[in-house]
Motif scaffolding. Structure first.
Motif, PDB file in Angstrom:
ATOM      1  N   ILE A 104      31.170  31.298  98.751  1.00  0.00           N
ATOM      2  CA  ILE A 104      29.803  31.601  99.180  1.00  0.00           C
ATOM      3  C   ILE A 104      28.876  31.731  97.977  1.00  0.00           C
ATOM      4  N   ARG A 105      29.380  32.212  96.849  1.00  0.00           N
ATOM      5  CA  ARG A 105      28.559  32.285  95.635  1.00  0.00           C
ATOM      6  C   ARG A 105      28.215  30.883  95.132  1.00  0.00           C
ATOM      7  N   HIS A 106      29.228  30.018  95.097  1.00  0.00           N
ATOM      8  CA  HIS A 106      28.981  28.649  94.644  1.00  0.00           C
ATOM      9  C   HIS A 106      28.065  27.911  95.620  1.00  0.00           C
ATOM     10  N   ALA A 213      27.844  25.624 105.785  1.00  0.00           N
ATOM     11  CA  ALA A 213      27.733  24.172 105.941  1.00  0.00           C
ATOM     12  C   ALA A 213      26.698  23.597 104.983  1.00  0.00           C
ATOM     13  N   ASN A 214      25.545  24.257 104.886  1.00  0.00           N
ATOM     14  CA  ASN A 214      24.515  23.789 103.958  1.00  0.00           C
ATOM     15  C   ASN A 214      24.948  23.959 102.509  1.00  0.00           C
ATOM     16  N   GLY A 215      25.659  25.035 102.215  1.00  0.00           N
ATOM     17  CA  GLY A 215      26.137  25.248 100.858  1.00  0.00           C
ATOM     18  C   GLY A 215      27.168  24.209 100.437  1.00  0.00           C
ATOM     19  N   ARG A 216      28.061  23.853 101.331  1.00  0.00           N
ATOM     20  CA  ARG A 216      29.053  22.821 101.008  1.00  0.00           C
ATOM     21  C   ARG A 216      28.382  21.461 100.809  1.00  0.00           C
ATOM     22  N   LEU A 217      27.401  21.174 101.641  1.00  0.00           N
ATOM     23  CA  LEU A 217      26.651  19.934 101.461  1.00  0.00           C
ATOM     24  C   LEU A 217      25.905  19.943 100.132  1.00  0.00           C
ATOM     25  N   ALA A 218      25.357  21.090  99.752  1.00  0.00           N
ATOM     26  CA  ALA A 218      24.641  21.189  98.483  1.00  0.00           C
ATOM     27  C   ALA A 218      25.579  20.996  97.299  1.00  0.00           C
TER      28      ALA A 218
END
Length: 240
Positions: A104-106, A213-218
């Motif tokens: 979640i931090r990344h 989901a948005n973080g993984r895409l980012a």
């Protein structure tokens, strides 16, 4: 009573007593050694009446890799759980919680970086011209300043001091989670607009799923930006 007249037991009498004692001992020993009788019909009925053992639950398939079984710890109870752990790194619940906190931090850092990368390439030159300073993108061939592209050495020291100060404050500052009892990964108590308190349980779970989901895409996007510019030596987003 004359003791001389009392008949003394003869040899036959002694033999009879010994035989009776031997028979009694043998009967007692046979009763002790005899196994308990088992009612065969009752045993069969009990065996037939016992319920069959329930089969073990079938492994669930991973949502991320449909032809692979999902790890046992990834049972869908966590937000964003798609059963993806091909290397088997989450060997315990504590390790799983550690990796989720790191993820979640990344994710949050990647979302900031993915948004800043195109803005740096599109707006750096116009903003630098507006304030009368040299644009950093002029030193990098129009690419965003970064470790592979260069240009970070020309960034003002005050900017790095501000970044370090914010990072140190985030590490040593007191954190009041929004839901301390839930122990949600990444819960830093940050909700300036008060959205979290107005949501029900399902809406909160959906919000966590969307953030991951948005973080993984980012993370995938910022990696693509870096690789593209490192290979092509040209900006992914040419300046206006």
């Amino acid at each position: 009573l004359d003791p001389a007249r009392i008949p003394r037991p003869g040899p036959l009498h002694h033999a009879t007593m010994i035989s009776a004692l031997a028979l009694a001992t043998t009967g007692f020993a046979s009763q002790m050694a005899a196994p308990a009788r088992v009612n065969v019909r009752t045993a069969v009925r009990m065996e037939e009446a016992a319920p069959p053992p329930s089969p073990p639950p079938a492994p669930t398939k991973s949502k991320a890799i449909p032809f692979v079984n999902a790890p046992a710890l990834l049972d869908g109870s966590m937000a964003g759980d798609n059963g993806f752990d091909p290397l088997g790194l989450a060997t315990s619940e504590s390790r799983l919680a550690f990796y989720r906190e790191a993820e979640i931090r990344h994710c949050r850092l990647a979302m900031l970086a993915a948004a800043n990368w195109p803005l740096a390439e599109l707006l750096n030159k116009p903003l630098a011209k507006l304030v009368g300073v040299q644009a950093l993108t002029d030193l990098t061939g129009g690419r965003a300043p970064s470790i592979p592209n260069g240009g970070l050495g020309q960034v003002n020291a005050a900017f790095w001091f501000l970044v370090l100060a914010i990072g140190a404050l985030a590490e040593v500052g007191e954190i009041n989670p929004l839901e301390p009892s839930a122990k949600i990964a990444g819960d830093l108590g940050f909700d300036p607009l008060g959205f979290w308190g107005k949501m029900d349980t399902q809406a909160k779970r959906d919000m966590q799923d969307k953030e991951l989901a948005n973080g993984r895409l980012a993370m995938a996007a910022i990696t693509a930006f870096v690789l593209e510019e490192f290979v092509s030596k040209s900006p992914a987003f040419p300046s206006l």
